[in-house]
Motif scaffolding. Structure first.
Motif, PDB file in Angstrom:
ATOM      1  N   SER A   1     -24.091  -7.970  15.207  1.00 45.73           N
ATOM      2  CA  SER A   1     -23.098  -7.892  13.969  1.00 45.73           C
ATOM      3  C   SER A   1     -23.830  -6.767  12.996  1.00 45.73           C
ATOM      4  O   SER A   1     -23.237  -6.415  11.922  1.00 45.73           O
ATOM      5  CB  SER A   1     -23.177  -9.138  13.210  1.00 45.73           C
ATOM      6  OG  SER A   1     -24.429  -9.626  12.872  1.00 45.73           O
TER       7      SER A   1
ATOM      8  N   LEU B   1     -16.755 -12.544   5.388  1.00 48.14           N
ATOM      9  CA  LEU B   1     -17.080 -13.981   6.270  1.00 48.14           C
ATOM     10  C   LEU B   1     -16.535 -15.076   5.631  1.00 48.14           C
ATOM     11  O   LEU B   1     -16.116 -15.935   6.336  1.00 48.14           O
ATOM     12  CB  LEU B   1     -18.716 -13.951   6.232  1.00 48.14           C
ATOM     13  CG  LEU B   1     -19.272 -12.967   6.947  1.00 48.14           C
ATOM     14  CD1 LEU B   1     -21.041 -13.121   6.692  1.00 48.14           C
ATOM     15  CD2 LEU B   1     -19.259 -12.979   8.555  1.00 48.14           C
TER      16      LEU B   1
ATOM     17  N   ILE C   1     -12.995 -15.297   6.848  1.00 44.77           N
ATOM     18  CA  ILE C   1     -13.054 -15.434   8.189  1.00 44.77           C
ATOM     19  C   ILE C   1     -12.936 -17.154   8.210  1.00 44.77           C
ATOM     20  O   ILE C   1     -12.193 -17.835   9.121  1.00 44.77           O
ATOM     21  CB  ILE C   1     -14.017 -14.816   9.047  1.00 44.77           C
ATOM     22  CG1 ILE C   1     -13.596 -13.336   9.340  1.00 44.77           C
ATOM     23  CG2 ILE C   1     -13.996 -15.710  10.528  1.00 44.77           C
ATOM     24  CD1 ILE C   1     -15.083 -12.467   9.955  1.00 44.77           C
TER      25      ILE C   1
ATOM     26  N   ALA D   1     -19.167 -17.418  11.430  1.00 40.99           N
ATOM     27  CA  ALA D   1     -19.083 -16.756  10.167  1.00 40.99           C
ATOM     28  C   ALA D   1     -19.954 -17.502   9.185  1.00 40.99           C
ATOM     29  O   ALA D   1     -20.553 -16.714   8.296  1.00 40.99           O
ATOM     30  CB  ALA D   1     -17.510 -16.808   9.804  1.00 40.99           C
TER      31      ALA D   1
ATOM     32  N   GLN E   1     -23.563 -16.589   9.743  1.00 39.41           N
ATOM     33  CA  GLN E   1     -23.692 -15.344   9.033  1.00 39.41           C
ATOM     34  C   GLN E   1     -23.881 -15.391   7.333  1.00 39.41           C
ATOM     35  O   GLN E   1     -24.684 -14.683   6.856  1.00 39.41           O
ATOM     36  CB  GLN E   1     -23.007 -14.258   9.395  1.00 39.41           C
ATOM     37  CG  GLN E   1     -23.131 -13.956  10.971  1.00 39.41           C
ATOM     38  CD  GLN E   1     -24.431 -13.462  11.366  1.00 39.41           C
ATOM     39  OE1 GLN E   1     -25.410 -14.413  11.669  1.00 39.41           O
ATOM     40  NE2 GLN E   1     -24.951 -12.303  11.080  1.00 39.41           N
TER      41      GLN E   1
END
Length: 446
Positions: A217, A227, A230, A271, A274
């Motif tokens: 990523s 993010l 998502i 997601a 992160q």
């Protein structure tokens, strides 16, 4: 530290451990152990029959909770991240796909083989001692529940090298192809129900592929808003599919065999991993957290494999005593859950001390210790045959013994012959650098 060589078809592997992934996997393991301690509830009826209730799973209020706490996709995402990096490190040093699979199979099935052998021996002795066969079967089927995960995880790891190659060429197309296979199986499972079990491979390989994308990523550099979007989009789509009646809203029901809902949860959890990485990194960097996570990570597979058999054995033994057995779901039953969890942890400590060393550490690539491809493939077949049989027909005492024999055969086929390690230059004149020493290599997942 030895410089990392770049593997063909992919970016250079990360040189250091990722404490966030270690913390995520520790969280997954802890949640599984705690969750199972609140689910297993054997019941002895007045007529002498024995059944098992999933007390927590049967609560209607638990469905939205398990939507959030169904963390099995996160475990496969983490496995994809560390598995891809491990494969690239090995491949950069000339390691083959078969050697990678050999190492993964050996580390996973060695503790599992001992578990199956101990369970078969103990339950057979109990049967000969006069314990009711119903109790034996209840303990057998309940204690064998973790084995489905072992089969699914092995299948994902077995396919990792060639899926990593596809990821290096076309990451999004590969993920789209696996997702299409998941949807196709879901569409056909109503016509031919056994087809649903193909998603034991397709779903978890697709979720593992999400881990590949997260591992790379840094190239994508998604922002926090992306993010968060998502996460919202994947959960909104999942909610829509549930509202339309296409899938159950109970993520325990959707787990075995898995379906598209688990992949959508995997997207959301990848997601989230992160998105919250900075905060998780701060937590994982605390010295006491590092020590706790590192200690648990050394024996994670042993803890996972043994916690449910120990819980089932303890529950079964209590059925043979006059110890108070409150009905599942009552206030007394809930108040007893912390005590059950403490007892399971206490039982795990000597088991980890005895068998935890079987997990071992990954060893540097050495062509002299690699097994022939035919031996690796035969070992894989020996592992998957009893696992598939258990998925379709349930785990019985006979299958438990057969599975122990098959797993032992696989260990013999895969085990490296001990050799005296001498400097590589003395053997062949080669100058390839060794793999990094621990703790770097300890980030390889079980």
């Amino acid at each position: 530290m030895v410089p990392q060589q770049r593997a063909a078809g992919g970016p250079p592997p990360a040189p250091d451990r990722d404490p966030v992934i270690d913390l995520a996997r520790f969280f997954c393991l802890a949640l599984v152990v705690v969750g199972h301690s609140m689910m297993v509830s054997p019941v002895l009826h007045p007529d002498g029959t024995v059944t098992s209730e999933n007390t927590l799973g049967d609560q209607r209020w638990f469905e939205p909770v398990v939507w959030v706490l169904q963390i099995m996709p996160l475990f496969f995402v983490a496995g994809g991240i560390t598995g891809l990096q491990s494969w690239r490190r090995l491949h950069a040093r000339g390691g083959t796909a078969m050697y990678f699979v050999q190492g993964r199979l050996l580390r996973l099935i060695r503790p599992a083989a001992v578990l199956l052998a101990v369970m078969f021996t103990g339950l057979s002795a109990a049967l000969l001692a006069g314990v009711d066969p119903q109790v034996i079967q209840l303990l057998t089927s309940g204690a064998g529940m973790p084995l489905w995960f072992l089969a699914a995880y092995l299948a994902a790891q077995f396919n990792l090298p060639w899926l990593a190659a596809l990821h290096g060429r076309a990451p999004w197309l590969t993920l789209a192809g696996l997702t299409a296979l998941v949807v196709a199986v879901d569409c056909l499972r109503g016509v031919l129900p056994p087809l649903a079990y193909l998603n034991m491979v397709f779903v978890w390989c697709a979720v593992q592929q999400l881990g590949f994308i997260v591992a790379d990523s840094r190239q994508l550099k998604p922002g926090r808003s992306a993010l968060f979007g998502i996460m919202v989009a994947s959960n909104a789509l999942l909610g829509l599919l549930v509202l339309l009646g296409l899938y159950s809203g109970n993520m325990l029901v959707n787990l075995n065999p898995p379906n598209l809902t688990l992949l959508l949860l995997g997207v959301s959890q990848a997601a989230a991993l992160q998105l919250f990485r900075p905060a998780l990194f701060r937590i994982a960097s605390q010295p006491w957290v590092r020590r706790l996570v590192g200690l648990a990570g050394r024996w994670s597979m042993t803890v996972y494999l043994w916690h449910l058999p120990l819980l089932a054995a303890m529950s079964g033994m209590l059925l043979l005593t006059n110890f108070p057995q409150p009905a599942g779901g009552t206030a007394a039953w809930w108040w007893g859950r912390p005590l059950v969890l403490i007892c399971v942890i206490a039982l795990l400590l000597p088991v980890v001390a005895l068998f935890g060393r079987l997990e071992g550490r990954p060893t540097p690539y050495d062509p002299l210790t690699g097994r022939p491809a035919a031996a690796v493939l035969l070992a894989a077949v020996a592992v998957f045959v009893p696992a598939v049989d258990a998925v379709f027909n349930g785990l019985t005492l006979g299958l438990l013994g057969g599975g122990a024999a098959c797993f032992a055969l696989a260990v013999v086929l895969l085990a490296r012959i001990p050799v005296r390690h001498t400097p590589r230059t003395a053997r062949s004149g080669a100058s390839k650098p060794p793999l990094p020493h621990p703790p770097l290599s300890a980030n390889v997942e079980p």
